[in-house]
Scaffold this motif. Structure first.
Motif, short mmCIF file in Angstrom:
data_model
loop_
_atom_site.label_atom_id
_atom_site.label_comp_id
_atom_site.label_asym_id
_atom_site.label_seq_id
_atom_site.Cartn_x
_atom_site.Cartn_y
_atom_site.Cartn_z
N UNK A 25 -71.06 68.81 -48.31
CA UNK A 25 -70.68 68.12 -49.55
C UNK A 25 -69.38 68.68 -50.11
N UNK A 26 -69.00 69.88 -49.68
CA UNK A 26 -67.76 70.49 -50.16
C UNK A 26 -66.57 70.14 -49.29
N UNK A 27 -66.80 69.41 -48.22
CA UNK A 27 -65.75 69.08 -47.27
C UNK A 27 -64.68 68.22 -47.93
N UNK A 28 -63.44 68.58 -47.71
CA UNK A 28 -62.32 67.81 -48.24
C UNK A 28 -62.07 66.60 -47.34
N UNK A 29 -61.61 65.51 -47.92
CA UNK A 29 -61.29 64.35 -47.08
C UNK A 29 -60.12 64.68 -46.18
N UNK A 30 -60.09 64.05 -45.02
CA UNK A 30 -58.99 64.24 -44.09
C UNK A 30 -57.71 63.62 -44.64
N UNK A 31 -56.57 64.24 -44.34
CA UNK A 31 -55.30 63.64 -44.77
C UNK A 31 -55.13 62.28 -44.10
N UNK A 32 -54.31 61.40 -44.66
CA UNK A 32 -54.08 60.09 -44.04
C UNK A 32 -53.61 60.26 -42.60
N UNK A 36 -52.03 74.19 -44.08
CA UNK A 36 -51.34 73.59 -42.94
C UNK A 36 -52.07 72.37 -42.39
N UNK A 37 -53.23 72.07 -42.97
CA UNK A 37 -53.97 70.88 -42.55
C UNK A 37 -54.69 71.04 -41.23
N UNK A 61 -58.72 80.87 -44.61
CA UNK A 61 -59.10 79.58 -45.16
C UNK A 61 -57.92 78.90 -45.85
N UNK A 62 -57.16 79.68 -46.60
CA UNK A 62 -56.01 79.11 -47.31
C UNK A 62 -54.93 78.64 -46.35
#
Length: 119
Positions: free
Chosen positions: A108-115, A85-86, A79-80
């Motif tokens: 609800x725990x999902x991180x936003x996607x990088x730009x 590494x995105x 997971x880390x």
């Protein structure tokens, strides 16, 4: 993986035990204890970790303690690495787990996607 293993072996499991303390073992032998151990191993409460580690050892034995710790460490590491590494969730895995994620309420725990990235 647990869901696929249960399907392959014809085992009935309740994955809500992952997020609901009242769901018991979820159909996994000693599932509640193993979940508590995973949470303690990934947390910052040393006393809880020591206590839970000893309960796993007393209940399941040294070999099971080592196996459980190895599984926790492996999933944590994967997971880390993926987060660092995105690596996005593959579309097939995203669609294949949509029902489970919705049932457990874990999106609800999902991180936003990088730009510049979607998903």
């Amino acid at each position: 993986m647990l869901r696929a293993s249960a399907t392959a072996t014809g085992t009935s499991i309740d994955l809500t035990a992952i997020v609901d303390d009242d769901a018991g073992d979820g159909g996994v032998p000693h599932g509640g204890l193993l979940t508590t151990f995973a949470e303690a191993a990934l947390g910052d409460d040393e006393i809880l970790l020591d206590d839970t580690r000893q309960r796993v050892r007393d209940t399941l034995g040294d070999a099971a303690l080592v196996d459980a710790a190895a599984v926790i460490a492996n999933y944590s590491a994967l997971d880390r690495v993926a987060d660092a590494t995105g690596i996005p969730l593959e579309p097939a895995k995203e669609s294949g787990t949509a029902d489970l994620r919705a049932e457990l309420g874990i999106d609800v725990w999902r991180r936003p996607s990088p730009p510049g990235r979607s998903g």
